[in-house]
Design an enzyme around this catalytic site. Structure first.
Site, mmCIF file in Angstrom:
data_model
loop_
_atom_site.group_PDB
_atom_site.id
_atom_site.type_symbol
_atom_site.label_atom_id
_atom_site.label_comp_id
_atom_site.label_asym_id
_atom_site.label_seq_id
_atom_site.Cartn_x
_atom_site.Cartn_y
_atom_site.Cartn_z
ATOM 1 N N TRP A 101 0.824 -1.331 0.028
ATOM 2 C CA TRP A 101 0.016 0.123 -0.191
ATOM 3 C C TRP A 101 0.786 1.274 0.040
ATOM 4 O O TRP A 101 0.321 2.208 -0.582
ATOM 5 C CB TRP A 101 -0.951 -0.087 1.170
ATOM 6 C CG TRP A 101 -2.016 -1.127 0.974
ATOM 7 C CD1 TRP A 101 -2.127 -2.323 1.542
ATOM 8 C CD2 TRP A 101 -2.908 -0.854 -0.247
ATOM 9 N NE1 TRP A 101 -3.252 -2.996 0.829
ATOM 10 C CE2 TRP A 101 -3.699 -2.208 -0.112
ATOM 11 C CE3 TRP A 101 -3.398 -0.167 -1.166
ATOM 12 C CZ2 TRP A 101 -4.884 -2.347 -1.116
ATOM 13 C CZ3 TRP A 101 -4.408 -0.329 -1.926
ATOM 14 C CH2 TRP A 101 -5.294 -1.300 -1.969
ATOM 15 N N ASP A 176 -1.935 6.283 6.489
ATOM 16 C CA ASP A 176 -2.937 5.527 5.924
ATOM 17 C C ASP A 176 -3.337 4.332 6.935
ATOM 18 O O ASP A 176 -2.583 3.479 7.325
ATOM 19 C CB ASP A 176 -2.461 4.882 4.565
ATOM 20 C CG ASP A 176 -3.482 3.892 4.150
ATOM 21 O OD1 ASP A 176 -4.714 3.516 4.696
ATOM 22 O OD2 ASP A 176 -3.506 3.281 3.014
ATOM 23 N N LYS A 200 -12.897 -1.994 6.146
ATOM 24 C CA LYS A 200 -12.112 -3.101 6.909
ATOM 25 C C LYS A 200 -12.530 -3.089 8.531
ATOM 26 O O LYS A 200 -12.780 -3.981 8.951
ATOM 27 C CB LYS A 200 -10.476 -2.745 6.879
ATOM 28 C CG LYS A 200 -10.099 -2.830 5.528
ATOM 29 C CD LYS A 200 -8.721 -2.512 5.372
ATOM 30 C CE LYS A 200 -8.170 -2.256 3.919
ATOM 31 N NZ LYS A 200 -8.425 -3.258 2.987
#
Length: 369
Positions: A101, A176, A200
């Site tokens: 990511w 993030d 999530k």
């Protein structure tokens, strides 16, 4: 009804209480005669949902008053562009690359910044470690420093956020936190901006949460679309365009659920953090004593949320997954880019689910011996 345990990395399991409330209110929210998906986002009914969700999130995460909470769209992938369009000022931005990511974030930012500098990378360890902060090659005058504080695919987590000032950098830290938001406390004194997709730990896909320090607003590049300009979104109370109303509603129900959680004298996010530490310990302790399974991540940065693991004999993978499904343990296949298995044990996963997985793994190991 005994539901299976869902270990999906995202979209992921949602607390059963939240799903039951949403189902009960589907056709008629609080006597309004409307379901939430049918409401005007500017009507008093939805405004009350939005205001409660924002207030509960601010309380749960102890977000200081000088930070704005924005409810946006596009997920973490879009934020990889939206952040540099708002914060880079077309200058240099630094990245600490610890997995897939943060790699994606650096690549996307290069389209908007003059330089997306990789200040440190864990590539040499195959993203199983976090480079020591003292080794980071931070740029003088960087517009911001970006980390992915929990790498969903590689299973690496910053358990403590870096203190950039102690490292000699005045740049704001961007995190993030998609896959650990609301699973632990956040030291906001070290953060300039945090973003995360909701799918999530908070609710269904479609909602993106951005928490940004007020002094960072108002610096969007000319190319930035108005709907993605943080100042425009903040000035309009996340209502500049039609927001993801259902996602905000579901997030609000999850925030209420989180506030009800307790562990001893702890409540809310503190209770969830204690619970998540216990869940992760249960799993890692079993894998570490096994000669059948292995987790390759360094012990000091193992994720509490996303645990990749491998069978030493990967020819048994299909049998493992088939048996797990029969045992009511779903979505354990690892990401296609790394293979193996992955157990995502977000807030909605009870410790009983982790215990059931460990019991199955032990039984499978014994039967395969």
């Amino acid at each position: 009804m005994n539901r299976p345990f869902n270990f999906s990395a995202g979209p992921a399991a949602i607390p059963e209480e939240v799903l039951q409330t949403a189902a009960a209110e589907m056709l008629d929210w609080h006597g309004s005669g409307m379901g939430v998906m049918e409401m005007s986002h500017r009507g008093k009914e939805f405004i009350s949902i939005y205001e409660a969700a924002e207030a509960d999130l601010r309380e749960l995460l102890a977000v200081p008053a000088h930070f704005k909470i924005l409810f946006m769209q596009g997920g973490g992938i879009a934020e990889n562009a939206i952040v540099p369009m708002n914060l880079s000022r077309a200058g240099v931005v630094d990245f600490v690359v610890t997995g897939s990511w943060s790699q994606k974030s650096a690549k996307e930012a290069a389209k908007y910044a003059s330089d997306a500098n990789v200040a440190a990378t864990a590539k040499d360890s195959n993203y199983t470690t976090i480079p020591a902060a003292s080794s980071w090659n931070l740029s003088r005058g960087a517009s911001y420093v970006h980390i992915c504080s929990n790498e969903t695919i590689h299973g690496v987590e910053f358990h403590e956020l870096p203190d950039l000032q102690a490292l000699g950098s005045d740049a704001p830290l961007v995190i993030d936190f998609s896959s650990h938001v609301a699973s632990r406390s956040i030291d906001w004194s070290r953060v300039g901006l945090a973003f995360g997709g909701a799918q999530k730990n908070i609710g269904p896909a479609g909602l993106t949460i951005v928490i940004v320090r007020e002094d960072l607003l108002g610096h969007a590049l000319p190319v930035c679309p108005s709907a993605f300009d943080y100042k425009t979104v903040a000035d309009n109370g996340s209502m500049y365009n039609t927001p993801p109303t259902w996602g905000i509603y579901m997030a609000g129900l999850t925030f209420q659920w989180l506030k009800r959680q307790t562990e001893g004298s702890l409540s809310g996010v503190a209770a969830m953090e204690a619970r998540n530490i216990a869940k992760a310990k249960l799993f890692y302790d079993y894998v570490d004593q096994s000669s059948f399974y292995v987790n390759k991540v360094a012990a000091n940065c193992r994720s509490r949320m996303n645990i990749p693991f491998f069978l030493h004999d990967e020819s048994r993978n299909d049998a493992f997954l088939a048996g797990a499904k029969q045992a009511g343990l779903l979505q354990l296949k690892g990401h296609k880019s790394v293979g193996g298995m992955r157990a995502s044990i977000y807030n909605a996963m009870p410790i009983e689910g982790v215990q059931a997985l460990v019991d199955y793994m032990r039984d499978f190991e014994q039967r395969q011996a």
